[in-house]
Design an enzyme around this catalytic site. Sequence first.
Site, PDB file in Angstrom:
ATOM      1  N   ARG A 263       2.588   8.213   0.004  1.00  0.00           N
ATOM      2  CA  ARG A 263       4.016   8.376   0.286  1.00  0.00           C
ATOM      3  C   ARG A 263       4.510   9.786   0.002  1.00  0.00           C
ATOM      4  O   ARG A 263       5.628  10.138   0.375  1.00  0.00           O
ATOM      5  CB  ARG A 263       4.825   7.360  -0.525  1.00  0.00           C
TER       6      ARG A 263
ATOM      7  N   TYR B 183      15.035   1.436 -10.817  1.00  0.00           N
ATOM      8  CA  TYR B 183      14.719   0.400  -9.827  1.00  0.00           C
ATOM      9  C   TYR B 183      15.961  -0.399  -9.424  1.00  0.00           C
ATOM     10  O   TYR B 183      16.665  -0.950 -10.267  1.00  0.00           O
ATOM     11  CB  TYR B 183      13.669  -0.560 -10.374  1.00  0.00           C
TER      12      TYR B 183
ATOM     13  N   ARG C  52      -3.175  -7.855  -2.124  1.00  0.00           N
ATOM     14  CA  ARG C  52      -2.388  -8.676  -3.043  1.00  0.00           C
ATOM     15  C   ARG C  52      -1.604  -9.785  -2.349  1.00  0.00           C
ATOM     16  O   ARG C  52      -1.440 -10.878  -2.900  1.00  0.00           O
ATOM     17  CB  ARG C  52      -1.408  -7.795  -3.826  1.00  0.00           C
TER      18      ARG C  52
ATOM     19  N   THR D  49      12.035  -7.907  -2.372  1.00  0.00           N
ATOM     20  CA  THR D  49      10.686  -8.051  -2.943  1.00  0.00           C
ATOM     21  C   THR D  49      10.512  -9.236  -3.886  1.00  0.00           C
ATOM     22  O   THR D  49       9.768  -9.131  -4.859  1.00  0.00           O
ATOM     23  CB  THR D  49      10.298  -6.763  -3.694  1.00  0.00           C
TER      24      THR D  49
ATOM     25  N   TYR E 277     -12.549   1.648  11.645  1.00  0.00           N
ATOM     26  CA  TYR E 277     -11.511   0.895  12.355  1.00  0.00           C
ATOM     27  C   TYR E 277     -11.886   0.632  13.815  1.00  0.00           C
ATOM     28  O   TYR E 277     -11.543  -0.417  14.373  1.00  0.00           O
ATOM     29  CB  TYR E 277     -10.185   1.645  12.291  1.00  0.00           C
TER      30      TYR E 277
ATOM     31  N   LYS F 193       5.800  -1.446   7.818  1.00  0.00           N
ATOM     32  CA  LYS F 193       6.910  -0.556   8.077  1.00  0.00           C
ATOM     33  C   LYS F 193       6.658   0.772   7.367  1.00  0.00           C
ATOM     34  O   LYS F 193       5.934   0.793   6.358  1.00  0.00           O
ATOM     35  CB  LYS F 193       8.220  -1.208   7.646  1.00  0.00           C
TER      36      LYS F 193
END
Length: 323
Positions: free
Chosen positions: A165, A233, A17, A253, A58, A97
């Site tokens: 995550r 948020y 994106r 962001t 990879y 990160k």
Amino acid sequence: MKKIRIGVMGGASIAERLMIPAILSLNEIFELVAIASRTYDNAQKFKKIFNIEGIVGYDNLIKRNDIDAIYMPLPTGLHKEWINKAIDANKHILAEKSLAMNFKEAQELVNKAKDKKLLLMENFMFRYHSQHKYVFSLLENIELGDIRLFRSQFGFPPLNDDNFRYKKDLGGGSLLDAAAYTVRVCQWFLGEKQKLLSAVLYMKNDIDLYGNAVFINKDDIVSQLSFGFDNYYKCNYEIWGSKGNIVAERAFTPKEKDNPVIILEKNGNTERIKMEADNHFVNLLKEFYNSIINDNYSLHLEDILNQSRMLTDIYENAIKVNI
């Protein structure tokens, strides 16, 4: 101008994106050579979307001689293996990160990059958005008086259950993700030498879903940081001074065409100041390029160590609450 030949390791959403379009927009300084994926189908998808070579595996990206640098949007838990291999292959690296799982791992990677005279850089793109220059100008002109408190919050509602995550072995948890932004920004404004006063992490299935941390810097100014994956948020930082208060509402962001708003409270008045749109991904890539061209690596390597030290302090010393 010398072009840096760059390859992308992994087809993460942020690569598709935001980062690949930013790299392609800088065709005067970068040549995007290829993207590597674990699967043939994904490699072909990126080949079709961006008209670049798609590679399966990879290792097949790393061993290429026509690539100078690698952008690595892999989960944190995979960084140690693939950063080590990329450094062994003499590639500069821009990694998402958090760069390392803990301070010991960060030290090992940074020392290896130093030994090989390679750039290792962590992608905190928000630092390169022009909105923050306005905040720094207010502080330099002492518009807020003396700083009394720094506060930052970054959190968002629950993600899909299969999101990486939530997987501990991949570096899951809000500390290495959302908290990393709040830790980085408090260092930016209050310095790297900060001491942890307290921290709480709220745990579920061995993953920290949300938490809080408090630091104090060498001038005895406190930073209050809050973060999480199970939150309403928020994406901000606030600086409370003796003469005023400032809030960056969309600190981390803002999109390329967004006009972030800075709220300035002073002398009983409140101003909502619209900032110019900016692309911090493009700006960060320019910094990555200039650092390679000018052999300017040391600051970015120190940033990695300071960041990882503070995150590790939080994890090792936090009160952990099972929920």
